[in-house]
Design a protein around this motif. Sequence first.
Motif, PDB file in Angstrom:
ATOM      1  N   GLN A 123     -10.318  10.203   5.585  1.00 11.06           N
ATOM      2  CA  GLN A 123      -8.867  10.181   5.737  1.00 11.06           C
ATOM      3  C   GLN A 123      -8.175   9.426   4.606  1.00 11.06           C
ATOM      4  O   GLN A 123      -6.960   9.511   4.447  1.00 11.06           O
ATOM      5  CB  GLN A 123      -8.491   9.533   7.069  1.00 11.06           C
ATOM      6  CG  GLN A 123      -9.052  10.203   8.295  1.00 11.06           C
ATOM      7  CD  GLN A 123      -8.730   9.430   9.569  1.00 11.06           C
ATOM      8  OE1 GLN A 123      -7.761   8.666   9.623  1.00 11.06           O
ATOM      9  NE2 GLN A 123      -9.544   9.620  10.597  1.00 11.06           N
ATOM     10  N   PHE A 124      -8.948   8.674   3.814  1.00 13.28           N
ATOM     11  CA  PHE A 124      -8.350   7.783   2.834  1.00 13.28           C
ATOM     12  C   PHE A 124      -8.760   8.140   1.407  1.00 13.28           C
ATOM     13  O   PHE A 124      -9.909   8.475   1.140  1.00 13.28           O
ATOM     14  CB  PHE A 124      -8.768   6.343   3.143  1.00 13.28           C
ATOM     15  CG  PHE A 124      -8.440   5.918   4.544  1.00 13.28           C
ATOM     16  CD1 PHE A 124      -7.148   5.565   4.897  1.00 13.28           C
ATOM     17  CD2 PHE A 124      -9.431   5.895   5.534  1.00 13.28           C
ATOM     18  CE1 PHE A 124      -6.841   5.198   6.193  1.00 13.28           C
ATOM     19  CE2 PHE A 124      -9.125   5.512   6.827  1.00 13.28           C
ATOM     20  CZ  PHE A 124      -7.827   5.169   7.157  1.00 13.28           C
ATOM     21  N   ASP A 125      -7.787   8.032   0.509  1.00 13.80           N
ATOM     22  CA  ASP A 125      -8.065   8.247  -0.908  1.00 13.80           C
ATOM     23  C   ASP A 125      -8.846   7.085  -1.504  1.00 13.80           C
ATOM     24  O   ASP A 125      -9.603   7.255  -2.461  1.00 13.80           O
ATOM     25  CB  ASP A 125      -6.762   8.410  -1.689  1.00 13.80           C
ATOM     26  CG  ASP A 125      -6.013   9.678  -1.300  1.00 13.80           C
ATOM     27  OD1 ASP A 125      -6.645  10.601  -0.749  1.00 13.80           O
ATOM     28  OD2 ASP A 125      -4.794   9.743  -1.560  1.00 13.80           O
ATOM     29  N   SER A 144       0.824  -1.207   0.000  1.00 16.68           N
ATOM     30  CA  SER A 144       0.000   0.000   0.000  1.00 16.68           C
ATOM     31  C   SER A 144       0.857   1.256   0.000  1.00 16.68           C
ATOM     32  O   SER A 144       1.970   1.275   0.541  1.00 16.68           O
ATOM     33  CB  SER A 144      -0.901   0.001   1.236  1.00 16.68           C
ATOM     34  OG  SER A 144      -1.560   1.232   1.380  1.00 16.68           O
ATOM     35  N   ASP A 145       0.300   2.320  -0.590  1.00 15.12           N
ATOM     36  CA  ASP A 145       0.978   3.614  -0.547  1.00 15.12           C
ATOM     37  C   ASP A 145       0.654   4.389   0.723  1.00 15.12           C
ATOM     38  O   ASP A 145       1.093   5.515   0.903  1.00 15.12           O
ATOM     39  CB  ASP A 145       0.609   4.445  -1.770  1.00 15.12           C
ATOM     40  CG  ASP A 145      -0.891   4.706  -1.873  1.00 15.12           C
ATOM     41  OD1 ASP A 145      -1.620   4.373  -0.916  1.00 15.12           O
ATOM     42  OD2 ASP A 145      -1.319   5.248  -2.901  1.00 15.12           O
ATOM     43  N   TYR A 194      -1.768  -2.280   4.036  1.00 16.41           N
ATOM     44  CA  TYR A 194      -2.987  -1.476   3.966  1.00 16.41           C
ATOM     45  C   TYR A 194      -3.476  -1.171   5.375  1.00 16.41           C
ATOM     46  O   TYR A 194      -3.471  -2.050   6.242  1.00 16.41           O
ATOM     47  CB  TYR A 194      -4.066  -2.218   3.177  1.00 16.41           C
ATOM     48  CG  TYR A 194      -3.797  -2.252   1.687  1.00 16.41           C
ATOM     49  CD1 TYR A 194      -4.209  -1.196   0.876  1.00 16.41           C
ATOM     50  CD2 TYR A 194      -3.119  -3.311   1.099  1.00 16.41           C
ATOM     51  CE1 TYR A 194      -3.967  -1.212  -0.479  1.00 16.41           C
ATOM     52  CE2 TYR A 194      -2.862  -3.337  -0.263  1.00 16.41           C
ATOM     53  CZ  TYR A 194      -3.285  -2.279  -1.053  1.00 16.41           C
ATOM     54  OH  TYR A 194      -3.022  -2.295  -2.401  1.00 16.41           O
ATOM     55  N   GLN A 195      -3.900   0.046   5.605  1.00 17.33           N
ATOM     56  CA  GLN A 195      -4.358   0.438   6.933  1.00 17.33           C
ATOM     57  C   GLN A 195      -5.691  -0.230   7.228  1.00 17.33           C
ATOM     58  O   GLN A 195      -6.605  -0.207   6.403  1.00 17.33           O
ATOM     59  CB  GLN A 195      -4.491   1.952   7.045  1.00 17.33           C
ATOM     60  CG  GLN A 195      -4.830   2.396   8.459  1.00 17.33           C
ATOM     61  CD  GLN A 195      -4.523   3.854   8.695  1.00 17.33           C
ATOM     62  OE1 GLN A 195      -3.712   4.459   8.003  1.00 17.33           O
ATOM     63  NE2 GLN A 195      -5.177   4.438   9.693  1.00 17.33           N
ATOM     64  N   LYS A 204      -2.332   5.423   1.729  1.00 17.65           N
ATOM     65  CA  LYS A 204      -3.529   6.255   1.650  1.00 17.65           C
ATOM     66  C   LYS A 204      -4.786   5.423   1.413  1.00 17.65           C
ATOM     67  O   LYS A 204      -5.834   5.955   1.052  1.00 17.65           O
ATOM     68  CB  LYS A 204      -3.369   7.280   0.529  1.00 17.65           C
ATOM     69  CG  LYS A 204      -2.206   8.245   0.747  1.00 17.65           C
ATOM     70  CD  LYS A 204      -2.077   9.207  -0.427  1.00 17.65           C
ATOM     71  CE  LYS A 204      -0.900  10.155  -0.220  1.00 17.65           C
ATOM     72  NZ  LYS A 204      -0.735  11.090  -1.364  1.00 17.65           N
ATOM     73  N   THR A 205      -4.664   4.115   1.607  1.00 15.83           N
ATOM     74  CA  THR A 205      -5.776   3.202   1.349  1.00 15.83           C
ATOM     75  C   THR A 205      -6.101   2.407   2.604  1.00 15.83           C
ATOM     76  O   THR A 205      -5.197   1.915   3.284  1.00 15.83           O
ATOM     77  CB  THR A 205      -5.434   2.231   0.211  1.00 15.83           C
ATOM     78  OG1 THR A 205      -5.093   2.981  -0.958  1.00 15.83           O
ATOM     79  CG2 THR A 205      -6.608   1.320  -0.099  1.00 15.83           C
TER      80      THR A 205
END
Length: 242
Positions: free
Chosen positions: A127-129, A50-51, A110-111, A53-54
Motif C-alpha cells: 500500500q505504500f510507496d 508526510s505525503d 507518517y502512517q 504514501k509513506t
Amino acid sequence: MTATMLLLLAFVVINNSQAYLAVPEKSSGIYTESKLPELRYYKNYDELSSDGKTAVVYPIFTQSAYDWGGFHDYYSGYCDYCTNTRLHSEYEKTFSASGNGFRILEFLGYQVIDDIDIDKDPTILEQFDKVILLHSEFVTKTEFDAIINHPKVIYLYPGALDSQITVDYEKNTISLVRGKSYPTSDVNSGFDWKNTNPQYANDWNCHSWEFYMVDNGYMLNCYPETFLPNNGYEILRKLKTL
C-alpha cells in the motif's frame, strides 16, 4: 512495571557477543526520553510532513524483546533462559522502540503500522510507496522477507533486521530463534543479511550523517535517537525526498 522503570533500564553498551544497542559516549547508561520532541518541528510541519504514501513501522517486537526478563537480559548475562518474553500490546515509545524518532514521524503525519501488522499480512507494505524502519532489530522471517522485497525502504536506525524471532499469538509471546552469537557463538546475525549495519550503532553524534544506498532503499550511517529531537531538521527533510 512503570514507565520510570522502563526508562531506567540499563542501556549500556553490550559486548560484541551480545545484542546491538548503542548509548552516547560518556553516558551514565541511563536513557532519558525527550519531552515532546516533535514540537520542535511545528513551524516546519508543512515542509517536513508526510505525503501520505509513506509508512513508519513501529518496532513492537523489539520493544518487547528489551523488556525485563527478555532478550536484553539474556544478552547481558543476567539469565541463561530469557529467550522467550511477552509480546507487548501498547506502544510505550521507549528507547528500545526509537521513542523520539517515532514521536516525531507520527507527528509529521507518517502512517503508522507495526511488526504485527506486517507479520500477519505482509502484503500491507504494498500500500505504500516508501517504508521507514526504526530500531527494528527483532523481526520474524515473514516480516524480514516482506521488508527486503519492498522496493523502497529507509532504514533510519542501524541494526535493523538483525535477529530472527517467532511469535505465538495465542500465548502472546515472542521467542528468539537466531541472532548475534545465538544459538551458537559463530552466528553473526539472524538472517545472514549482507546489508546489516550494526557498526554504526555507536555513533550518536551524527556529525557526519548520510544516507547510503542499499539494494532496496537507503540506510542512515548513525544512530539518530538523541540527535533527531534537536538537530534532525536536515535528516527529516532528506527523509521526505528519498
